[in-house]
Design a protein around this motif. Sequence first.
Motif, mmCIF file in Angstrom:
data_model
loop_
_atom_site.group_PDB
_atom_site.id
_atom_site.type_symbol
_atom_site.label_atom_id
_atom_site.label_comp_id
_atom_site.label_asym_id
_atom_site.label_seq_id
_atom_site.Cartn_x
_atom_site.Cartn_y
_atom_site.Cartn_z
ATOM 1 N N VAL A 1 0.835 -1.197 0.000
ATOM 2 C CA VAL A 1 0.000 0.000 0.000
ATOM 3 C C VAL A 1 0.873 1.252 0.000
ATOM 4 C CG1 VAL A 1 -1.989 -1.096 1.095
ATOM 5 C CG2 VAL A 1 -0.218 -0.075 2.530
ATOM 6 N N THR A 2 0.398 2.267 -0.685
ATOM 7 C CA THR A 2 1.050 3.573 -0.682
ATOM 8 C C THR A 2 -0.014 4.655 -0.644
ATOM 9 O OG1 THR A 2 1.130 3.716 -3.092
ATOM 10 C CG2 THR A 2 3.068 2.817 -2.010
ATOM 11 N N VAL A 3 0.388 5.804 -0.147
ATOM 12 C CA VAL A 3 -0.425 7.014 -0.254
ATOM 13 C C VAL A 3 0.464 8.027 -0.952
ATOM 14 C CG1 VAL A 3 -1.677 8.825 0.975
ATOM 15 C CG2 VAL A 3 -1.684 6.495 1.885
ATOM 16 N N CYS A 4 -0.060 8.621 -2.027
ATOM 17 C CA CYS A 4 0.699 9.620 -2.788
ATOM 18 C C CYS A 4 -0.041 10.949 -2.773
ATOM 19 C CB CYS A 4 0.890 9.168 -4.233
ATOM 20 S SG CYS A 4 1.975 7.734 -4.389
ATOM 21 N N ASN A 5 0.723 12.032 -2.903
ATOM 22 C CA ASN A 5 0.098 13.350 -2.985
ATOM 23 C C ASN A 5 -0.193 13.702 -4.446
ATOM 24 O OD1 ASN A 5 2.532 14.279 -4.089
ATOM 25 N ND2 ASN A 5 3.218 15.239 -2.183
ATOM 26 N N GLN A 6 -0.663 14.905 -4.660
ATOM 27 C CA GLN A 6 -1.102 15.339 -5.985
ATOM 28 C C GLN A 6 0.021 15.382 -7.009
ATOM 29 O OE1 GLN A 6 -1.106 17.205 -3.223
ATOM 30 N NE2 GLN A 6 0.163 19.005 -3.658
ATOM 31 N N THR A 7 1.278 15.384 -6.573
ATOM 32 C CA THR A 7 2.394 15.384 -7.534
ATOM 33 C C THR A 7 2.984 13.985 -7.706
ATOM 34 O OG1 THR A 7 4.038 15.940 -5.836
ATOM 35 C CG2 THR A 7 2.987 17.783 -6.992
ATOM 36 N N GLY A 8 2.340 12.979 -7.094
ATOM 37 C CA GLY A 8 2.800 11.602 -7.228
ATOM 38 C C GLY A 8 3.860 11.192 -6.221
ATOM 39 N N GLU A 9 4.214 12.075 -5.293
ATOM 40 C CA GLU A 9 5.202 11.737 -4.270
ATOM 41 C C GLU A 9 4.572 10.835 -3.210
ATOM 42 O OE1 GLU A 9 7.956 15.435 -3.413
ATOM 43 O OE2 GLU A 9 5.834 16.020 -3.536
ATOM 44 N N LYS A 10 5.298 9.788 -2.808
ATOM 45 C CA LYS A 10 4.813 8.922 -1.743
ATOM 46 C C LYS A 10 4.895 9.661 -0.415
ATOM 47 C CE LYS A 10 6.117 4.445 -3.609
ATOM 48 N NZ LYS A 10 6.937 3.247 -3.408
ATOM 49 N N VAL A 11 3.790 9.637 0.330
ATOM 50 C CA VAL A 11 3.784 10.231 1.662
ATOM 51 C C VAL A 11 3.688 9.152 2.739
ATOM 52 C CG1 VAL A 11 2.881 12.437 0.827
ATOM 53 C CG2 VAL A 11 1.284 10.698 1.663
ATOM 54 N N ALA A 12 3.269 7.945 2.347
ATOM 55 C CA ALA A 12 3.201 6.808 3.271
ATOM 56 C C ALA A 12 3.279 5.522 2.455
ATOM 57 C CB ALA A 12 1.912 6.828 4.086
ATOM 58 N N SER A 13 3.798 4.464 3.082
ATOM 59 C CA SER A 13 3.830 3.166 2.415
ATOM 60 C C SER A 13 3.742 2.076 3.473
ATOM 61 C CB SER A 13 5.100 2.993 1.584
ATOM 62 O OG SER A 13 6.226 2.925 2.428
ATOM 63 N N GLY A 14 3.458 0.872 3.028
ATOM 64 C CA GLY A 14 3.371 -0.247 3.957
ATOM 65 C C GLY A 14 2.795 -1.473 3.289
ATOM 66 N N GLU A 15 2.237 -2.348 4.126
ATOM 67 C CA GLU A 15 1.615 -3.552 3.595
ATOM 68 C C GLU A 15 0.395 -3.916 4.435
ATOM 69 O OE1 GLU A 15 4.684 -6.600 3.639
ATOM 70 O OE2 GLU A 15 3.880 -7.391 5.496
ATOM 71 N N ALA A 16 -0.553 -4.538 3.758
ATOM 72 C CA ALA A 16 -1.777 -4.984 4.398
ATOM 73 C C ALA A 16 -1.990 -6.455 4.095
ATOM 74 C CB ALA A 16 -2.972 -4.181 3.851
ATOM 75 N N MET A 17 -2.704 -7.114 4.991
ATOM 76 C CA MET A 17 -3.064 -8.516 4.780
ATOM 77 C C MET A 17 -4.590 -8.635 4.895
ATOM 78 S SD MET A 17 -1.773 -11.976 6.621
ATOM 79 C CE MET A 17 -0.165 -11.868 5.877
ATOM 80 N N VAL A 18 -5.162 -9.341 3.945
ATOM 81 C CA VAL A 18 -6.612 -9.542 3.905
ATOM 82 C C VAL A 18 -6.867 -11.041 3.865
ATOM 83 C CG1 VAL A 18 -8.719 -9.173 2.547
ATOM 84 C CG2 VAL A 18 -7.004 -7.344 2.731
ATOM 85 N N GLU A 19 -7.828 -11.474 4.687
ATOM 86 C CA GLU A 19 -8.220 -12.884 4.706
ATOM 87 C C GLU A 19 -9.569 -13.055 4.009
ATOM 88 O OE1 GLU A 19 -9.088 -16.523 7.859
ATOM 89 O OE2 GLU A 19 -8.880 -14.479 8.598
ATOM 90 N N PHE A 20 -9.584 -13.910 3.004
ATOM 91 C CA PHE A 20 -10.802 -14.247 2.290
ATOM 92 C C PHE A 20 -11.335 -15.562 2.833
ATOM 93 C CE2 PHE A 20 -9.087 -11.165 -0.504
ATOM 94 C CZ PHE A 20 -10.111 -10.706 -1.316
ATOM 95 N N PRO A 21 -12.641 -15.768 2.812
ATOM 96 C CA PRO A 21 -13.166 -17.058 3.276
ATOM 97 C C PRO A 21 -12.734 -18.205 2.369
ATOM 98 C CG PRO A 21 -14.921 -15.686 2.338
ATOM 99 C CD PRO A 21 -13.672 -14.860 2.348
ATOM 100 N N ALA A 22 -12.491 -19.354 2.951
ATOM 101 C CA ALA A 22 -12.129 -20.537 2.162
ATOM 102 C C ALA A 22 -13.343 -20.977 1.361
ATOM 103 C CB ALA A 22 -11.662 -21.675 3.065
ATOM 104 N N ALA A 23 -13.108 -21.410 0.155
ATOM 105 C CA ALA A 23 -14.202 -21.818 -0.734
ATOM 106 C C ALA A 23 -14.842 -23.112 -0.267
ATOM 107 C CB ALA A 23 -13.682 -21.984 -2.150
#
Length: 145
Positions: free
Chosen positions: A123-145
């Motif tokens: 994940v990133t957050v960028c400002n109006q000029t495309g500069e990164k202001v924050a970055s990181g990673e996320a984890m999402v769990e989906f239900p098993a089929a």
Amino acid sequence: MSVAFESLRAGDSIEGPKFPVSRESIRLFCDASLDYNPLHLDDEYMEGNFGKTNFGGIIMHGMNNFGLISRMITDWAYAAGAIHRRLETRWIKPVRPGDIIQPVGTIRSKQATAKSHWVLIDVTVCNQTGEKVASGEAMVEFPAA
């Protein structure tokens, strides 16, 4: 838009809404978080050097980036019955009134186990000029089929 775990691929992207930062939005976050640090409210205090850094004026709470990323991930995952399990972020650059920021996610990998399915997202957050202001990673769990 609902997304299925099976259809996801590394490199797929997620976009959150653009967020215009204003003195009002900063003040509202102060009220919501009960964090009234002068970094976010006091122009006079921010005229000088803060520690060894000169921000040149008030700045938005870094946790506001966290909230925008959380909203993006939750909005994307909820329709599929997925759960936002983890988020780690790092602040890179201060955000000021007048900036317009936007969170974006890129699927790095996915893994299926007998009990659930996991997606790791850069994940990133960028400002109006495309500069990164924050970055990181996320984890999402989906239900098993």
